[in-house]
Write an enzyme that holds these catalytic residues in place. Structure first.
Site, mmCIF file in Angstrom:
data_model
loop_
_atom_site.group_PDB
_atom_site.id
_atom_site.type_symbol
_atom_site.label_atom_id
_atom_site.label_comp_id
_atom_site.label_asym_id
_atom_site.label_seq_id
_atom_site.Cartn_x
_atom_site.Cartn_y
_atom_site.Cartn_z
ATOM 1 N N SER A 1 -23.526 16.196 6.806
ATOM 2 C CA SER A 1 -23.108 17.563 6.512
ATOM 3 C C SER A 1 -23.644 18.007 5.155
ATOM 4 C CB SER A 1 -21.573 17.649 6.525
ATOM 5 O OG SER A 1 -21.133 18.853 5.944
ATOM 6 N N GLU B 1 -31.207 23.208 10.460
ATOM 7 C CA GLU B 1 -31.227 24.647 10.175
ATOM 8 C C GLU B 1 -32.618 25.137 9.778
ATOM 9 O OE1 GLU B 1 -29.073 27.843 7.253
ATOM 10 O OE2 GLU B 1 -27.846 26.149 7.887
#
Length: 303
Positions: free
Chosen positions: A226, A129
């Protein structure tokens, strides 16, 4: 082992952005048939990735590895402009599964960089990200800040126009501390119009705080890759629970359950709910009570 009570956090599991990304790859596979390429794991869950691999999805990190003219799905985490340029040169058929909330941060980064701001981007090194967000602006106009120590030591090129943006999957509490440190150091620091940590990340962290009040053992279902699942585990620990991040029921260590009769279960935003149910089945006996502990109802949907 005799678990008398299992509490299930609500909300948990798939968020709207993950649902959209998974549905995108599913529909692309159905439309074109295998092979369909995906740049990076479509979402950070090993089970989701393996299930798609069995259907003919091929996950790669480098778009240059994909044969020209192929079909490719870009992951939910967002991609820098360079990826789209490579895809265009290779004549790839691109389906972008970027989460709209990540796209919001991309747009903010470009806007503020164009207006002459220096951007403090709070995020985790090595996560895709930040790679996508930071690739959208000139490198001299943005810096990654991961810790309070970095916030204290950072020296921007100017202090007149400063803004802070964040990765969407961070710990709400930890991020507030880093932003407060930057605000104290830089009096002219601007905050974005809307907080960047996504609604699902915040909701799941609030839910796990409630879970930790009820159960001193908390199992967080999600993969180590994650970010939001790792943060859930950290939040549960800070609330005083023993918390473990597991991919599935096979990762449960029986020693964790000794002397335990109440267990809390939640899952990261990229973990399918069938993994939660398999953990429940693994732990339950005839007398086990199962209760949903819902803090908020989510109604967000991204078409």
């Amino acid at each position: 082992m005799s678990i008398k009570q299992i509490y299930l956090a609500g909300p948990r599991g798939f968020c709207a952005g993950v649902e959209r990304a998974v549905n995108t790859l599913d529909r692309v596979l159905k439309k074109y048939g295998p092979p369909v390429y995906a740049r990076h794991a479509i979402v950070h869950n090993r089970h989701v990735v393996k299930r798609f691999e069995r259907r003919g999805a091929i996950f790669v990190e480098d778009l240059n590895e994909i044969p020209d003219g192929s079909v490719v799905v870009l992951s939910a985490h967002g991609s820098p402009p360079a990826f789209y340029e490579i895809a265009k040169k290779k004549n790839l058929k691109v389906h972008d599964a970027m989460c709209p909330l990540v796209l919001k941060v991309h747009i903010e980064a470009r806007k503020y960089a164009n207006e002459g701001y220096f951007i403090f981007y709070v995020g985790h090194r090595g996560h895709p990200e930040p790679e996508g967000v930071m690739g959208n602006v000139p490198p001299e106009s943005i810096a990654l800040v991961e810790t309070i120590e970095e916030a204290l030591s950072i020296k921007p090129p100017q202090e007149e126009k400063l803004i802070v943006l964040t990765q969407t999957t961070l710990s709400f509490d930890d991020t507030k501390k880093i932003i407060a440190t930057l605000q104290k150091k830089f009096k002219k620091l601007t905050l974005p119009p809307a907080f960047d940590i996504c609604y699902a990340t915040q909701n799941r962290q609030l839910a796990v705080k409630e879970l930790a009040k009820k159960a001193k053992l908390v199992l967080v279902i999600g993969s180590l890759e994650s970010s939001n699942s790792v943060r859930l585990t950290e939040v549960a620990k800070k609330e005083g629970a023993r918390a473990y991040l597991i991919d599935d029921a096979s990762h449960i260590d029986s020693s964790w359950l000794k002397g335990v009769n109440t267990v809390g279960i939640t899952s990261g935003a990229s973990a399918p709910d069938d993994l939660v149910m398999s953990v429940v089945d693994h732990l339950r006996t005839n007398g086990t009570k199962i209760q949903e502990l819902t803090t908020i109802k989510e109604k967000v949907f991204f078409p």
